[in-house]
Every structure is written in structure tokens, then in C-alpha cells.
Scaffold this active site. Structure first.
Site, mmCIF file in Angstrom:
data_model
loop_
_atom_site.group_PDB
_atom_site.id
_atom_site.type_symbol
_atom_site.label_atom_id
_atom_site.label_comp_id
_atom_site.label_asym_id
_atom_site.label_seq_id
_atom_site.Cartn_x
_atom_site.Cartn_y
_atom_site.Cartn_z
ATOM 1 N N THR A 225 -1.287 5.999 2.228
ATOM 2 C CA THR A 225 -2.765 5.082 2.469
ATOM 3 C C THR A 225 -3.337 3.966 2.915
ATOM 4 O O THR A 225 -2.016 3.128 4.287
ATOM 5 C CB THR A 225 -3.001 4.283 0.701
ATOM 6 O OG1 THR A 225 -2.501 4.770 -0.318
ATOM 7 C CG2 THR A 225 -4.370 3.222 0.760
ATOM 8 N N ARG B 133 -5.396 6.884 -7.611
ATOM 9 C CA ARG B 133 -4.931 8.296 -7.169
ATOM 10 C C ARG B 133 -5.116 8.297 -8.195
ATOM 11 O O ARG B 133 -5.259 9.844 -8.217
ATOM 12 C CB ARG B 133 -3.905 8.661 -6.484
ATOM 13 C CG ARG B 133 -4.379 7.999 -4.753
ATOM 14 C CD ARG B 133 -2.083 7.626 -4.028
ATOM 15 N NE ARG B 133 -1.581 9.725 -4.444
ATOM 16 C CZ ARG B 133 -0.719 8.652 -3.418
ATOM 17 N NH1 ARG B 133 0.143 8.136 -3.311
ATOM 18 N NH2 ARG B 133 -0.075 10.059 -3.585
ATOM 19 N N LEU C 295 0.846 -1.328 -0.344
ATOM 20 C CA LEU C 295 0.123 0.187 0.090
ATOM 21 C C LEU C 295 1.051 1.663 0.123
ATOM 22 O O LEU C 295 2.019 1.250 0.519
ATOM 23 C CB LEU C 295 -0.698 -0.276 1.070
ATOM 24 C CG LEU C 295 -2.120 -0.820 1.373
ATOM 25 C CD1 LEU C 295 -2.444 -0.706 2.701
ATOM 26 C CD2 LEU C 295 -3.114 -1.026 0.499
ATOM 27 N N ASP C 296 -0.145 2.768 -0.521
ATOM 28 C CA ASP C 296 1.162 3.463 -0.677
ATOM 29 C C ASP C 296 1.578 3.616 1.392
ATOM 30 O O ASP C 296 0.379 3.599 1.817
ATOM 31 C CB ASP C 296 0.345 4.626 -1.556
ATOM 32 C CG ASP C 296 0.288 4.389 -2.843
ATOM 33 O OD1 ASP C 296 1.157 4.024 -3.293
ATOM 34 O OD2 ASP C 296 -0.308 5.227 -3.560
ATOM 35 N N LYS C 297 2.399 4.765 1.766
ATOM 36 C CA LYS C 297 2.698 4.931 2.247
ATOM 37 C C LYS C 297 1.660 6.185 3.561
ATOM 38 O O LYS C 297 1.336 5.708 4.797
ATOM 39 C CB LYS C 297 4.376 6.167 1.915
ATOM 40 C CG LYS C 297 4.039 6.561 3.785
ATOM 41 C CD LYS C 297 5.397 7.630 3.620
ATOM 42 C CE LYS C 297 5.472 8.487 4.907
ATOM 43 N NZ LYS C 297 6.832 9.325 5.096
#
Length: 347
Positions: free
Chosen positions: A147, A256, A143-145
Site C-alpha cells: 500500500t 483489503r 501501511l501494508d508493504k
């Protein structure tokens, strides 16, 4: 290890990222060392240059250049994890058995180390998630930082390979919740813009993707097809919407970038919702202002996966992080007022 060697990926090792293969075979190597050898062409797969993130499969031949014989000196990983961080990551565990661990990742915590990420990330903190095993559990997706939400870790190599295959063949389902600027029209549908790395972009969290219209994919050989289904669950006038998102593909920053391309950037997403981003939220952009948090409002809400050993279908749900829960309370939205899977009728 001296001299160049040609090694074959074994059946037992299965399909995996090239950098992971190297670090399992040669634990003394750092991520930066592997990436440098790829950039300089010292590492090759079946005779061709390769990137650290490329996947290799059983039967492929890997050129291994001369490597250092000893491990770089370092403190034990357990010694780098504070008691507070160990408690934090253990408290993030939603479910575990002898094969799988399911985390509710907090926002602001990277999944893995990388450029500018430092030492504090899920992969490093996984040392505190051994729970009696000799090896730390392995991330099978990211997961993105910024998120939050559901993240799977495998406790053995066998399970890691099985879960990676399930993700690659889309035998898992992930539903995200997001708060976005404006209200999409139509309220439900699919986004099928391709994605490619923006020129001059960085790596990891510094990377930025640009969308490519499906009709122009042939003009951009670096673009990868991407597909996101969306469903508007609730909205506040024309200002903002609570959306459910299902990524059919799993590209970098897919949700995003896709929402920003529609003109409905995710609230709190400065990378894809800055002041120059066109949006349909009455000019609100990605910052709603007022009492709302400036953190990104994107959360991996539910995950459905077949257990790789028992073959049972399992669905996990992660509660909202604190900043999103405050926003939902401010807007008088209730998690129980919407369907758990709004996409059932679309399939």
C-alpha cells in the site's frame, strides 16, 4: 542486568506497545528477543502473560526477566543505508516541521521490519530522516508493504505519544483510493464485518484476516469489530470501480479484507483476490490483465490530523504512485474530477 525485576510504566513514557517500551528501556534487545520472551511467558504485565504488540499504560507493572548487559554488536544504522535509499526516503517527504514528518510511502516498501521483511523498511530508513536531530523519527502508524501513500512519523517521544493517542481515539481521518473489481451496489455505504486472524496464518505481511458477520461476533471471541465507509467515485461499465475508502477503525488488512468480502477485491491484491475469490467484476478477480500493472491498487490518499503542538487542523494529500497513475491515464480518469472528501455528506 541480572535477576527478575518489576518495573512500572511511568507517566512520562505514556501508553505504547510493549515491545517499544522494552526496546526504549533496553536498547540491546532485538525484536525477536522481546517476542520470544513474551511467547515463553518470561515477560508479564500486571502478572498476566502478554504479547509484544499489546499496549501498556502508565502505572502498569512489567515483569522483566534477566537480560543481556551489553548491546549485540552491529554496524551503525547509518552505514546500512545506501546513498540511493537515503535519497529515496528523503524524496518521499511531503512535509515536515520540528515535530512531524509526513511521507508518501512508495509501494513495495514495508513500514517496519518483521518476519521475512529484511532490513530495508521505513523504520530502518528513518535514520536518513533525522535532519539534524539526534534520534530518528518514530512511526506512529503503519501501511501494508504494497500500500502506498501517507505515513506519519513523530520527531520526539512527546509528539509520538500525542499522535498515537489521536489515532487511538479516532481524532484523525484517513481516506484511501482503490481500484476494485466490479461495481458495488449500493454505490456508497458502510462495511461492518468483524475481523479475526485466519487459522494457521503467519505474522506481519504473511498474516491473513477473515471476516465475521456482525450478527455472529459473539461466536468468535478473537474477532475485533471493524468499520469501513466506502464511496464509489467512478466506474468502468461493470468491470471495475475507483473507490474512496475511510477506515473508521484500523484493523490489520481491514480495507483489503472488507472489499474482498463484498466480492470486490482490490486490483492487484493476490492475498485477498486470488482465483478462488468470489467477485462481481465479470470474473476479472484481482488481476485486470491487459496493460494494467499487477501491483496492488491501494493508496492512502489524504490524511487530516490536528497538529499535537500548534493544535492546527492539517490535511495532507499524496499523489498516486507511478503504477496507479498509469492505470488512471489508461482509463482516462483524472484526480481532479472527484471530490477530495466524498464522505462529508455521510457524516
Amino acid at each position: 542486568m541480572s535477576g527478575v525485576k518489576l518495573l512500572t510504566v511511568s507517566e512520562d513514557e505514556g501508553a505504547q506497545r510493549l515491545d517499544k517500551w522494552f526496546k526504549r528501556r533496553f536498547p540491546q534487545l532485538t525484536q525477536g528477543h522481546v517476542e520470544k520472551m513474551c511467547r515463553t511467558g518470561q515477560i508479564r504485565v500486571d502478572g498476566a502473560r502478554a504479547k509484544a504488540a499489546d499496549r501498556v499504560a502508565p502505572g502498569q507493572t512489567i515483569r522483566v526477566p534477566p537480560l543481556p548487559d551489553t548491546e549485540a554488536p552491529s554496524r551503525p544504522a547509518e552505514g546500512r543505508i545506501s546513498a540511493a535509499d537515503a535519497k529515496m526516503i528523503q524524496n518521499a517527504v511531503l512535509w515536515k516541521d520540528e515535530h512531524i514528518i509526513i511521507l508518501n510511502k512508495p509501494p513495495g516498501l514495508p513500514s517496519q521490519g518483521g518476519s521475512g521483511q529484511g532490513e530495508r523498511h521505513v523504520d530502518g530508513l528513518a535514520e536518513a530522516l533525522k535532519f539534524g536531530y539526534k534520534e530518528k523519527p518514530k512511526l506512529v502508524h503503519r501501511l501494508d508493504k504494497d500500500t502506498s501513500g501517507l505515513l506519519m512519523l513523530a520527531r520526539t517521544d512527546r509528539v509520538a505519544r500525542a499522535l498515537s493517542e489521536a489515532l487511538r481515539h479516532r481524532n484523525t481521518r484517513k481516506i484511501y483510493w482503490a481500484l476494485v473489481a466490479g461495481v458495488p451496489h449500493p454505490r456508497q455505504g458502510s462495511i461492518k464485518y468483524g475481523l479475526m486472524k485466519a487459522p494457521g496464518g503467519g505474522r506481519g505481511e504473511g498474516e491473513k484476516m477473515v471476516c465475521v458477520h456482525p450478527a455472529k461476533m459473539a461466536d468468535f471471541p478473537d474477532a475485533k469489530r471493524a468499520h469501513t465507509d466506502f464511496f464509489t467515485l467512478w466506474f468502468l461499465g461493470t468491470r471495475m470501480s475507483w473507490m474512496a475508502l475511510e477506515p473508521v477503525t484500523g484493523r490489520t488488512h481491514q480495507l483489503r479484507a472488507h472489499l474482498a468480502e463484498l466480492g470486490h477485491p482490490i486490483i492487484g491484491d493476490g492475498k485477498y483476490g486470488g482465483s478462488t475469490q468470489e467477485n462481481m467484476g465479470d470474473g476479472w478477480g484481482a488481476q485486470a490483465g491487459g496493460e494494467m500493472s499487477k501491483k496492488m491498487h491501494l493508496h492512502a490518499r489524504s490524511l487530516s490530523v490536528q497538529h499535537p503542538i500548534t493544535k492546527e487542523m492539517m490535511t495532507f494529500t499524496a499523489p498516486l504512485p507511478e503504477h496507479m497513475a498509469r492505470t488512471w491515464k489508461l482509463l482516462d480518469w483524472n484526480e481532479t474530477d472527484v471530490p477530495a472528501d466524498p464522505f462529508e455528506a455521510m457524516r
